[in-house]
Scaffold this motif. Sequence first.
Motif, PDB file in Angstrom:
ATOM      1  N   PHE A   1      -9.505   2.519 -21.420  1.00 32.26           N
ATOM      2  CA  PHE A   1      -8.608   2.127 -20.332  1.00 32.26           C
ATOM      3  C   PHE A   1      -7.587   1.109 -20.827  1.00 32.26           C
ATOM      4  O   PHE A   1      -7.947   0.097 -21.442  1.00 32.26           O
ATOM      5  CB  PHE A   1      -9.431   1.529 -19.188  1.00 32.26           C
ATOM      6  N   PRO A   2      -6.290   1.347 -20.559  1.00 33.44           N
ATOM      7  CA  PRO A   2      -5.231   0.452 -21.061  1.00 33.44           C
ATOM      8  C   PRO A   2      -5.027  -0.755 -20.134  1.00 33.44           C
ATOM      9  O   PRO A   2      -4.174  -0.738 -19.242  1.00 33.44           O
ATOM     10  CB  PRO A   2      -3.999   1.363 -21.080  1.00 33.44           C
ATOM     11  N   GLU A   3      -5.783  -1.790 -20.338  1.00 34.49           N
ATOM     12  CA  GLU A   3      -5.742  -2.959 -19.466  1.00 34.49           C
ATOM     13  C   GLU A   3      -4.339  -3.553 -19.367  1.00 34.49           C
ATOM     14  O   GLU A   3      -3.893  -3.939 -18.281  1.00 34.49           O
ATOM     15  CB  GLU A   3      -6.720  -4.026 -19.979  1.00 34.49           C
ATOM     16  N   HIS A   4      -3.639  -3.619 -20.492  1.00 33.72           N
ATOM     17  CA  HIS A   4      -2.290  -4.212 -20.478  1.00 33.72           C
ATOM     18  C   HIS A   4      -1.346  -3.379 -19.623  1.00 33.72           C
ATOM     19  O   HIS A   4      -0.559  -3.921 -18.822  1.00 33.72           O
ATOM     20  CB  HIS A   4      -1.745  -4.337 -21.904  1.00 33.72           C
ATOM     21  N   ASP A   5      -1.384  -2.058 -19.759  1.00 32.75           N
ATOM     22  CA  ASP A   5      -0.518  -1.190 -18.962  1.00 32.75           C
ATOM     23  C   ASP A   5      -0.830  -1.325 -17.475  1.00 32.75           C
ATOM     24  O   ASP A   5       0.081  -1.287 -16.635  1.00 32.75           O
ATOM     25  CB  ASP A   5      -0.685   0.273 -19.391  1.00 32.75           C
ATOM     26  N   TRP A   6      -2.111  -1.469 -17.159  1.00 32.84           N
ATOM     27  CA  TRP A   6      -2.478  -1.590 -15.749  1.00 32.84           C
ATOM     28  C   TRP A   6      -1.993  -2.919 -15.163  1.00 32.84           C
ATOM     29  O   TRP A   6      -1.507  -2.965 -14.037  1.00 32.84           O
ATOM     30  CB  TRP A   6      -3.987  -1.437 -15.588  1.00 32.84           C
ATOM     31  N   ARG A   7      -2.097  -3.985 -15.928  1.00 32.32           N
ATOM     32  CA  ARG A   7      -1.570  -5.266 -15.450  1.00 32.32           C
ATOM     33  C   ARG A   7      -0.068  -5.174 -15.213  1.00 32.32           C
ATOM     34  O   ARG A   7       0.452  -5.693 -14.219  1.00 32.32           O
ATOM     35  CB  ARG A   7      -1.876  -6.382 -16.458  1.00 32.32           C
ATOM     36  N   GLU A   8       0.633  -4.479 -16.107  1.00 33.82           N
ATOM     37  CA  GLU A   8       2.078  -4.311 -15.957  1.00 33.82           C
ATOM     38  C   GLU A   8       2.396  -3.434 -14.743  1.00 33.82           C
ATOM     39  O   GLU A   8       3.340  -3.725 -13.997  1.00 33.82           O
ATOM     40  CB  GLU A   8       2.668  -3.698 -17.222  1.00 33.82           C
ATOM     41  N   ALA A   9       1.620  -2.380 -14.539  1.00 36.13           N
ATOM     42  CA  ALA A   9       1.839  -1.505 -13.379  1.00 36.13           C
ATOM     43  C   ALA A   9       1.687  -2.290 -12.086  1.00 36.13           C
ATOM     44  O   ALA A   9       2.489  -2.156 -11.154  1.00 36.13           O
ATOM     45  CB  ALA A   9       0.858  -0.339 -13.416  1.00 36.13           C
ATOM     46  N   ARG A  10       0.650  -3.120 -12.010  1.00 30.55           N
ATOM     47  CA  ARG A  10       0.439  -3.927 -10.806  1.00 30.55           C
ATOM     48  C   ARG A  10       1.567  -4.936 -10.620  1.00 30.55           C
ATOM     49  O   ARG A  10       1.992  -5.197  -9.477  1.00 30.55           O
ATOM     50  CB  ARG A  10      -0.901  -4.655 -10.886  1.00 30.55           C
ATOM     51  N   ALA A  11       2.061  -5.493 -11.702  1.00 29.12           N
ATOM     52  CA  ALA A  11       3.140  -6.474 -11.600  1.00 29.12           C
ATOM     53  C   ALA A  11       4.431  -5.836 -11.106  1.00 29.12           C
ATOM     54  O   ALA A  11       5.252  -6.502 -10.461  1.00 29.12           O
ATOM     55  CB  ALA A  11       3.367  -7.140 -12.958  1.00 29.12           C
TER      56      ALA A  11
ATOM     57  N   LEU B   1      -9.320   1.295  -8.604  1.00 24.35           N
ATOM     58  CA  LEU B   1      -8.147   2.164  -8.494  1.00 24.35           C
ATOM     59  C   LEU B   1      -7.556   2.464  -9.863  1.00 24.35           C
ATOM     60  O   LEU B   1      -7.179   3.602 -10.155  1.00 24.35           O
ATOM     61  CB  LEU B   1      -7.100   1.506  -7.601  1.00 24.35           C
ATOM     62  N   GLY B   2      -7.471   1.451 -10.708  1.00 21.68           N
ATOM     63  CA  GLY B   2      -6.879   1.660 -12.025  1.00 21.68           C
ATOM     64  C   GLY B   2      -7.635   2.679 -12.851  1.00 21.68           C
ATOM     65  O   GLY B   2      -7.033   3.564 -13.472  1.00 21.68           O
TER      66      GLY B   2
ATOM     67  N   ALA C   1       0.299   7.332 -10.647  1.00 26.14           N
ATOM     68  CA  ALA C   1      -1.033   7.878 -10.383  1.00 26.14           C
ATOM     69  C   ALA C   1      -1.802   7.013  -9.392  1.00 26.14           C
ATOM     70  O   ALA C   1      -2.536   7.522  -8.534  1.00 26.14           O
ATOM     71  CB  ALA C   1      -1.816   8.003 -11.695  1.00 26.14           C
ATOM     72  N   ALA C   2      -1.624   5.695  -9.474  1.00 28.40           N
ATOM     73  CA  ALA C   2      -2.359   4.804  -8.590  1.00 28.40           C
ATOM     74  C   ALA C   2      -1.926   4.967  -7.141  1.00 28.40           C
ATOM     75  O   ALA C   2      -2.756   4.909  -6.223  1.00 28.40           O
ATOM     76  CB  ALA C   2      -2.168   3.354  -9.035  1.00 28.40           C
ATOM     77  N   GLN C   3      -0.634   5.165  -6.908  1.00 32.10           N
ATOM     78  CA  GLN C   3      -0.168   5.372  -5.545  1.00 32.10           C
ATOM     79  C   GLN C   3      -0.755   6.657  -4.966  1.00 32.10           C
ATOM     80  O   GLN C   3      -1.076   6.722  -3.774  1.00 32.10           O
ATOM     81  CB  GLN C   3       1.352   5.406  -5.510  1.00 32.10           C
ATOM     82  N   ALA C   4      -0.897   7.675  -5.807  1.00 28.12           N
ATOM     83  CA  ALA C   4      -1.515   8.920  -5.348  1.00 28.12           C
ATOM     84  C   ALA C   4      -2.992   8.706  -5.041  1.00 28.12           C
ATOM     85  O   ALA C   4      -3.509   9.182  -4.011  1.00 28.12           O
ATOM     86  CB  ALA C   4      -1.337  10.008  -6.404  1.00 28.12           C
ATOM     87  N   CYS C   5      -3.675   7.984  -5.916  1.00 30.43           N
ATOM     88  CA  CYS C   5      -5.128   7.814  -5.775  1.00 30.43           C
ATOM     89  C   CYS C   5      -5.503   6.785  -4.722  1.00 30.43           C
ATOM     90  O   CYS C   5      -6.668   6.740  -4.309  1.00 30.43           O
ATOM     91  CB  CYS C   5      -5.729   7.413  -7.123  1.00 30.43           C
ATOM     92  N   LEU C   6      -4.549   5.977  -4.293  1.00 30.65           N
ATOM     93  CA  LEU C   6      -4.862   4.974  -3.280  1.00 30.65           C
ATOM     94  C   LEU C   6      -5.378   5.634  -2.002  1.00 30.65           C
ATOM     95  O   LEU C   6      -6.249   5.088  -1.324  1.00 30.65           O
ATOM     96  CB  LEU C   6      -3.623   4.127  -2.984  1.00 30.65           C
ATOM     97  N   LEU C   7      -4.854   6.819  -1.676  1.00 32.29           N
ATOM     98  CA  LEU C   7      -5.281   7.489  -0.453  1.00 32.29           C
ATOM     99  C   LEU C   7      -6.777   7.754  -0.440  1.00 32.29           C
ATOM    100  O   LEU C   7      -7.422   7.635   0.601  1.00 32.29           O
ATOM    101  CB  LEU C   7      -4.533   8.818  -0.267  1.00 32.29           C
ATOM    102  N   THR C   8      -7.336   8.124  -1.562  1.00 39.09           N
ATOM    103  CA  THR C   8      -8.738   8.545  -1.614  1.00 39.09           C
ATOM    104  C   THR C   8      -9.651   7.485  -2.214  1.00 39.09           C
ATOM    105  O   THR C   8     -10.801   7.776  -2.540  1.00 39.09           O
ATOM    106  CB  THR C   8      -8.867   9.845  -2.430  1.00 39.09           C
ATOM    107  N   LEU C   9      -9.167   6.258  -2.335  1.00 38.45           N
ATOM    108  CA  LEU C   9      -9.963   5.222  -2.996  1.00 38.45           C
ATOM    109  C   LEU C   9     -11.243   4.901  -2.237  1.00 38.45           C
ATOM    110  O   LEU C   9     -12.242   4.508  -2.842  1.00 38.45           O
ATOM    111  CB  LEU C   9      -9.121   3.957  -3.167  1.00 38.45           C
TER     112      LEU C   9
END
Length: 266
Positions: free
Chosen positions: A19-29, A45-46, A80-88
Amino acid sequence: MLRRLQRWRAARFEARHPFPEHDWREARARLPLLAALPDATAGRLGHRAWRFAHDKRLSLHPDLVAEHFEFDGPARLALAAQACLLTLGWGERDHHDALASVHEILVLPEAFHRRVEEMDEFGVMHEYDDERAGETSHQGPVVVAYPDLMASGGLDGFNVLIHELSHKLDMGNSLDADGFPPLSSDMDPREWHRVFTAVWDDLQARLARDEATPIDDYAASHPGECFAVACEYFFTAPRTLHDAYPALYDLLSRYFRQDPASEYAY
């Protein structure tokens, strides 16, 4: 046994694809919608979005590629996270089944037009060009316009990805988006119909009186759009939806098994 198998598959996937922790932190930011999530929720979610991004095609139109647009790691995870938020709020199997018909998310350079035929209440057929920010079908790709994708991810009631993915959920028991998705056994279809009908009637009455509507009036154009717009507000402006239509908010909270108005820092 099933849960153990799911955990084993998830562990095997992440052993192969750390899992790319740095990319996920950037996506959230980059997106207030993701930044507002509690860290534990965002972590779940990530990881789900990371698997989604590998299972589905996330594609750019060739014209965007020619203009040197690209999906970097954070951008792919944010989409991808916006798509998966619905089914989280659902288990892994229900999440997988609900989005099984999502094979590709395709981003176009601009909004696009479709020739639409529509019959009015007097039986007269009208044709017109409809400009669309997104589109989906039962087994077709989810198509979104780049400007509208860039305008999504805030906390303002608009999110083209959530809107189009809501249509996919809606089509889980039919070929059309009719505002009546498959429901779990603990939800009463009669209540679903009653609550949405009340919202629909209120929107129509407000428009007939030339009044402002508490949610985007596009919800009054079709029952399927009423569901999709309600989903946009539920996830990106939940208090607005709760204050305007508390029964609808409660219904969607039980459907999605989430309570963003209380749980997230919106």
